[in-house]
Design a protein around this motif. Structure first.
Motif, short mmCIF file in Angstrom:
data_model
loop_
_atom_site.label_atom_id
_atom_site.label_comp_id
_atom_site.label_asym_id
_atom_site.label_seq_id
_atom_site.Cartn_x
_atom_site.Cartn_y
_atom_site.Cartn_z
N UNK A 86 0.83 -1.21 0.00
CA UNK A 86 0.00 0.00 0.00
C UNK A 86 0.87 1.26 0.00
N UNK A 87 0.27 2.33 -0.49
CA UNK A 87 0.95 3.63 -0.50
C UNK A 87 1.26 4.07 0.93
N UNK A 88 0.32 3.83 1.85
CA UNK A 88 0.51 4.22 3.24
C UNK A 88 1.74 3.57 3.85
N UNK A 89 1.94 2.28 3.60
CA UNK A 89 3.11 1.57 4.13
C UNK A 89 4.41 2.14 3.56
N UNK A 90 4.42 2.41 2.26
CA UNK A 90 5.63 2.94 1.62
C UNK A 90 5.95 4.33 2.16
N UNK A 91 4.94 5.15 2.33
CA UNK A 91 5.18 6.50 2.83
C UNK A 91 5.58 6.49 4.31
N UNK A 92 5.08 5.53 5.05
CA UNK A 92 5.50 5.37 6.45
C UNK A 92 6.99 5.01 6.51
N UNK A 93 7.43 4.13 5.61
CA UNK A 93 8.85 3.74 5.57
C UNK A 93 9.71 4.94 5.17
N UNK A 94 9.24 5.74 4.23
CA UNK A 94 9.97 6.93 3.81
C UNK A 94 10.13 7.90 4.98
N UNK A 95 9.05 8.15 5.70
CA UNK A 95 9.10 9.06 6.85
C UNK A 95 10.07 8.55 7.91
N UNK A 96 9.99 7.26 8.23
CA UNK A 96 10.86 6.67 9.25
C UNK A 96 12.33 6.80 8.83
#
Length: 87
Positions: free
Chosen positions: A59-69
């Motif tokens: 999901x986009x949400x998971x990818x963006x969470x990884x980017x933020x982290x």
């Protein structure tokens, strides 16, 4: 329903050896856009760039969470996260 593994967190290494992290659903196209000087203000001034790390997510949400982290990490931690540390 979203297609599996169609969302990516990626890391670029710029010409000045700095890192740029981002999200995309098409890594090759996004890297080409960065290298054309149209990707992001940060990479426009630091090109050319090379994609050095990609991680796929459902999901986009998971990818963006990884980017933020990733962006919260120190340079040393980022290098280790990508498996590029020499130690």
């Amino acid at each position: 329903m979203e297609k599996n593994n169609s969302h990516f967190f990626y890391v670029l290494e710029c010409a000045d050896k700095s890192y740029y992290a981002g999200y995309t659903n098409n890594v090759e196209k996004r890297v080409a856009t960065h290298n054309a000087g149209k990707g992001a203000k940060y990479t426009k001034a630091r090109g050319p760039v090379e994609c050095i790390y990609v991680e796929a997510f459902d999901t986009k949400q998971e990818a963006m969470r990884a980017e933020y982290a990733f962006k919260q990490l120190t340079r040393m931690q980022k290098t280790k996260y990508m498996g590029r540390d020499k130690s």
